[in-house]
Design an enzyme around this catalytic site. Structure first.
Site, mmCIF file in Angstrom:
data_model
loop_
_atom_site.group_PDB
_atom_site.id
_atom_site.type_symbol
_atom_site.label_atom_id
_atom_site.label_comp_id
_atom_site.label_asym_id
_atom_site.label_seq_id
_atom_site.Cartn_x
_atom_site.Cartn_y
_atom_site.Cartn_z
ATOM 1 N N LYS A 77 -5.354 14.337 10.377
ATOM 2 C CA LYS A 77 -5.023 12.912 10.274
ATOM 3 C C LYS A 77 -3.554 12.686 10.638
ATOM 4 O O LYS A 77 -3.227 11.771 11.405
ATOM 5 C CB LYS A 77 -5.307 12.362 8.869
ATOM 6 N N GLU A 79 -1.932 -12.951 4.002
ATOM 7 C CA GLU A 79 -2.316 -12.637 5.380
ATOM 8 C C GLU A 79 -3.002 -13.829 6.033
ATOM 9 O O GLU A 79 -3.844 -14.476 5.422
ATOM 10 C CB GLU A 79 -3.251 -11.422 5.416
ATOM 11 N N ASN A 137 0.822 -1.208 0.000
ATOM 12 C CA ASN A 137 0.000 0.000 0.000
ATOM 13 C C ASN A 137 0.867 1.274 0.000
ATOM 14 O O ASN A 137 1.487 1.615 1.006
ATOM 15 C CB ASN A 137 -0.912 -0.054 1.236
ATOM 16 N N PHE A 148 -6.769 8.056 1.824
ATOM 17 C CA PHE A 148 -7.064 6.828 1.075
ATOM 18 C C PHE A 148 -8.077 6.001 1.860
ATOM 19 O O PHE A 148 -8.479 6.369 2.969
ATOM 20 C CB PHE A 148 -5.771 6.027 0.839
ATOM 21 N N GLY A 149 -8.451 4.869 1.280
ATOM 22 C CA GLY A 149 -9.318 3.909 1.967
ATOM 23 C C GLY A 149 -10.588 4.528 2.549
ATOM 24 O O GLY A 149 -11.370 5.179 1.836
ATOM 25 N N ASP A 171 -10.843 6.972 4.642
ATOM 26 C CA ASP A 171 -10.697 8.361 5.095
ATOM 27 C C ASP A 171 -11.910 9.249 4.761
ATOM 28 O O ASP A 171 -12.276 10.091 5.579
ATOM 29 C CB ASP A 171 -9.410 8.986 4.517
ATOM 30 N N ASP A 183 -0.516 -3.853 10.046
ATOM 31 C CA ASP A 183 -1.849 -4.276 9.636
ATOM 32 C C ASP A 183 -2.842 -3.325 10.289
ATOM 33 O O ASP A 183 -2.786 -3.077 11.489
ATOM 34 C CB ASP A 183 -2.145 -5.723 10.038
ATOM 35 N N SER A 184 -3.733 -2.792 9.473
ATOM 36 C CA SER A 184 -4.664 -1.809 10.021
ATOM 37 C C SER A 184 -6.065 -2.094 9.523
ATOM 38 O O SER A 184 -6.262 -2.884 8.599
ATOM 39 C CB SER A 184 -4.216 -0.403 9.636
ATOM 40 N N LYS A 203 -0.018 3.949 2.749
ATOM 41 C CA LYS A 203 0.499 3.622 4.087
ATOM 42 C C LYS A 203 1.992 3.942 4.126
ATOM 43 O O LYS A 203 2.501 4.512 5.087
ATOM 44 C CB LYS A 203 0.285 2.117 4.400
HETATM 45 P P1 ITT Z 1 -0.550 -4.230 3.114
HETATM 46 O O1 ITT Z 1 -1.258 -5.314 3.897
HETATM 47 O O2 ITT Z 1 0.167 -4.765 1.909
HETATM 48 O O3 ITT Z 1 0.316 -3.363 3.977
HETATM 49 P P2 ITT Z 1 -3.247 -3.246 2.666
HETATM 50 O O4 ITT Z 1 -3.843 -2.051 1.990
HETATM 51 O O5 ITT Z 1 -3.769 -4.603 2.244
HETATM 52 O O6 ITT Z 1 -1.652 -3.203 2.510
HETATM 53 P P3 ITT Z 1 -4.180 -3.784 5.317
HETATM 54 O O7 ITT Z 1 -4.262 -5.246 5.049
HETATM 55 O O8 ITT Z 1 -3.548 -3.314 6.584
HETATM 56 O O9 ITT Z 1 -3.355 -3.026 4.184
HETATM 57 O O10 ITT Z 1 -5.611 -3.210 5.130
HETATM 58 C C1 ITT Z 1 -5.897 -2.026 5.677
HETATM 59 C C2 ITT Z 1 -7.063 -1.428 4.951
HETATM 60 O O11 ITT Z 1 -7.754 -0.645 5.933
HETATM 61 C C3 ITT Z 1 -6.575 -0.464 3.897
HETATM 62 O O12 ITT Z 1 -6.495 -1.017 2.617
HETATM 63 C C4 ITT Z 1 -7.625 0.628 3.991
HETATM 64 O O13 ITT Z 1 -8.735 0.247 3.237
HETATM 65 C C5 ITT Z 1 -8.008 0.633 5.466
HETATM 66 N N1 ITT Z 1 -7.204 1.607 6.210
HETATM 67 C C6 ITT Z 1 -6.145 1.364 7.031
HETATM 68 N N2 ITT Z 1 -5.623 2.508 7.481
HETATM 69 C C7 ITT Z 1 -6.352 3.491 6.935
HETATM 70 C C8 ITT Z 1 -6.287 4.880 6.990
HETATM 71 O O14 ITT Z 1 -5.341 5.512 7.661
HETATM 72 N N3 ITT Z 1 -7.194 5.589 6.323
HETATM 73 C C9 ITT Z 1 -8.157 4.968 5.609
HETATM 74 N N4 ITT Z 1 -8.277 3.660 5.475
HETATM 75 C C10 ITT Z 1 -7.377 2.914 6.130
#
Ligand code: ITT
Length: 194
Positions: A174, A49, A22, A152-153, A155, A78-79, A25
């Site tokens: 943020k 994962e 990502n 992103f995501g 937000d 992981d978030s 991130k």
């Molecule tokens: P990696 O596992 O490869 O690091 P990923 O995008 O798949 O990348 P995650 O599995 O941790 O990451 O999924 C986290 C999702 O949660 C991420 O794709 C976003 O949709 C959301 N997310 C996490 N942190 C966020 C943020 O700060 N703002 C908005 N959405 C967030």
């Protein structure tokens, strides 16, 4: 793990890998960690994962697997977004749920329900002498409509506690108080400790 570092402070000033697919991130982490003298490099190992209920379990399993592969100081993060009235959904499935049903899908599920939610960020750092785990949260509410173009995501639908604007409308806020900021600050502090 092989060969010990002289002391934990040796991580400061060295390059650390952030294993992630990502770019958003990575960019948030790069800005913050630069301020505490840590430079990071992005590597996508396409890690699978594990199925788990908690971000910290996912981060730990991925970090151990990543360390086995590259044997360099690294961290995995992981978030996810945990919505109280949906029993924590989408939680550890946040990335795939966003792809499948999008923000509108989440808003539809929340019709008539309480909107309290929190972002969670779990980091697992590994090098040849230690494994550090950190987990931080950012509480808030899900807005009625997506707003803002930054971030992103999730937000555009997340309003932090006490605020009126979504993270996508107010990236300064943020950067100050997100789950990721809190976790990365804690990581800096842990890596600076001898
Ligand atoms: P990696 O596992 O490869 O690091 P990923 O995008 O798949 O990348 P995650 O599995 O941790 O990451 O999924 C986290 C999702 O949660 C991420 O794709 C976003 O949709 C959301 N997310 C996490 N942190 C966020 C943020 O700060 N703002 C908005 N959405 C967030």
């Amino acid at each position: 793990m092989q060969k010990k570092l002289a002391h934990n402070g040796d991580c400061m000033g060295k390059k650390i890998f952030f294993i992630t697919s990502n770019a958003h991130k990575f960019s948030e982490a790069q800005k913050l960690l630069k301020k505490c003298g840590i430079s990071i490099k992005r590597k996508n190992l396409h890690l699978e994962e594990v199925r788990a209920q908690e971000c910290s379990e996912v981060a730990k399993a991925c970090a151990i697997e990543a360390y086995k592969r590259i044997r360099k100081p690294l961290f995995v993060e992981d978030s996810g977004l945990f919505i109280k009235s949906l029993n924590g959904f989408p939680g550890v499935y946040s990335a795939s749920v966003l792809q499948k049903i999008g923000l509108r899908g989440i808003l539809a599920l929340l019709k008539g329900k309480r909107r309290d939610a929190e972002f969670i960020c779990a980091i697992c750092y590994v090098d040849n002498s230690k494994l550090v785990q950190i987990c931080k949260r950012c509480k808030g509410k899900i807005s009625k409509m997506p707003s803002g173009r930054k971030g992103f995501g999730y937000d555009p639908i997340f309003v932090p506690q006490g605020g009126k604007l979504t993270f996508a409308q107010d990236e300064k806020t943020k950067a100050e108080l997100s789950h990721r900021t809190a976790a990365l600050k804690a990581l800096c502090a842990r890596l600076a400790k001898r």
